[in-house]
Design a protein around this motif. Structure first.
Motif, PDB file in Angstrom:
ATOM      1  N   SER A  19      -8.962 -21.519  71.278  1.00  0.00           N
ATOM      2  CA  SER A  19      -8.648 -20.823  70.041  1.00  0.00           C
ATOM      3  C   SER A  19      -9.289 -19.455  70.026  1.00  0.00           C
ATOM      4  O   SER A  19      -8.681 -18.478  69.615  1.00  0.00           O
ATOM      5  CB  SER A  19      -9.137 -21.619  68.826  1.00  0.00           C
TER       6      SER A  19
ATOM      7  N   SER B 145      -7.516 -13.035  63.596  1.00  0.00           N
ATOM      8  CA  SER B 145      -8.323 -14.242  63.463  1.00  0.00           C
ATOM      9  C   SER B 145      -7.866 -15.039  62.251  1.00  0.00           C
ATOM     10  O   SER B 145      -7.097 -14.559  61.415  1.00  0.00           O
ATOM     11  CB  SER B 145      -9.796 -13.874  63.319  1.00  0.00           C
ATOM     12  N   THR B 146      -8.364 -16.264  62.148  1.00  0.00           N
ATOM     13  CA  THR B 146      -8.051 -17.109  61.013  1.00  0.00           C
ATOM     14  C   THR B 146      -8.576 -16.472  59.742  1.00  0.00           C
ATOM     15  O   THR B 146      -7.931 -16.543  58.696  1.00  0.00           O
ATOM     16  CB  THR B 146      -8.694 -18.501  61.213  1.00  0.00           C
ATOM     17  N   ARG B 147      -9.705 -15.811  59.828  1.00  0.00           N
ATOM     18  CA  ARG B 147     -10.264 -15.129  58.663  1.00  0.00           C
ATOM     19  C   ARG B 147      -9.330 -14.016  58.186  1.00  0.00           C
ATOM     20  O   ARG B 147      -9.175 -13.809  56.993  1.00  0.00           O
ATOM     21  CB  ARG B 147     -11.638 -14.543  58.991  1.00  0.00           C
TER      22      ARG B 147
ATOM     23  N   GLU C 130      -6.487 -15.740  56.374  1.00  0.00           N
ATOM     24  CA  GLU C 130      -6.955 -16.214  55.074  1.00  0.00           C
ATOM     25  C   GLU C 130      -7.144 -15.054  54.108  1.00  0.00           C
ATOM     26  O   GLU C 130      -6.816 -15.152  52.925  1.00  0.00           O
ATOM     27  CB  GLU C 130      -8.265 -17.001  55.239  1.00  0.00           C
TER      28      GLU C 130
ATOM     29  N   GLU D  25      -7.347 -16.037  69.866  1.00  0.00           N
ATOM     30  CA  GLU D  25      -7.630 -15.070  68.811  1.00  0.00           C
ATOM     31  C   GLU D  25      -7.972 -13.719  69.409  1.00  0.00           C
ATOM     32  O   GLU D  25      -7.558 -12.677  68.895  1.00  0.00           O
ATOM     33  CB  GLU D  25      -8.793 -15.557  67.938  1.00  0.00           C
TER      34      GLU D  25
END
Length: 112
Positions: free
Chosen positions: A8, A18-20, A23, A12
Motif C-alpha cells: 500500500s 494517499s488515503t489521507r 479523506e 501510494e
C-alpha cells in the motif's frame, strides 16, 4: 499483513495520492455540499415571498379585468333594454306580434 502495508505504501508513493488526501477531499466535498444546501435553502426562502407577491398581483389584475368585463356586460344589457323599450314605443303593434311569435315558438320548443 506487513506485506500488504508495504504494498500500500509503495502504491501510494507511485500514485502520489494517499488515503489521507482522499479523506481530506471527501471531507471538503461534504463541507461544500452542506454549504450548497444552505445556499439553496436561503434561495428558496427568498423566492417564496416573491412567488406569493407575484400570485397576489396576478390575482388583483384578474379581479380588475373581471370587474371591467362585468361592467361592460352590465352596460350592454342596459343599452339593449333601452333599445327594446324605444322599439316598443316606436312600433307597439310590431312589438306585440314579435313577442307573440316568440312566445309561440318557445311553447312549441318546450312541449317536445
Amino acid at each position: 499483513m506487513a506485506t500488504t502495508t508495504r504494498k500500500s505504501r509503495k502504491t501510494e508513493g507511485k500514485m502520489g495520492v494517499s488515503t489521507r488526501d482522499i479523506e481530506s477531499d471527501i471531507q471538503q466535498l461534504r463541507t461544500d455540499v452542506a454549504q450548497l444546501m444552505d445556499h439553496l435553502k436561503a434561495m428558496g426562502e427568498q423566492s417564496g415571498p416573491a412567488a406569493r407577491k407575484a400570485a397576489g398581483d396576478g390575482l388583483d389584475q384578474l379581479r380588475a379585468q373581471s370587474e371591467a368585463a362585468m361592467e361592460n356586460v352590465r352596460n350592454s344589457a342596459e343599452e339593449l333594454g333601452q333599445g327594446v323599450s324605444q322599439m316598443i314605443r316606436e312600433r307597439p303593434v310590431s312589438s306585440l306580434v314579435l313577442a307573440g311569435g316568440l312566445g309561440f315558438l318557445l311553447a312549441l320548443a318546450t312541449r317536445r
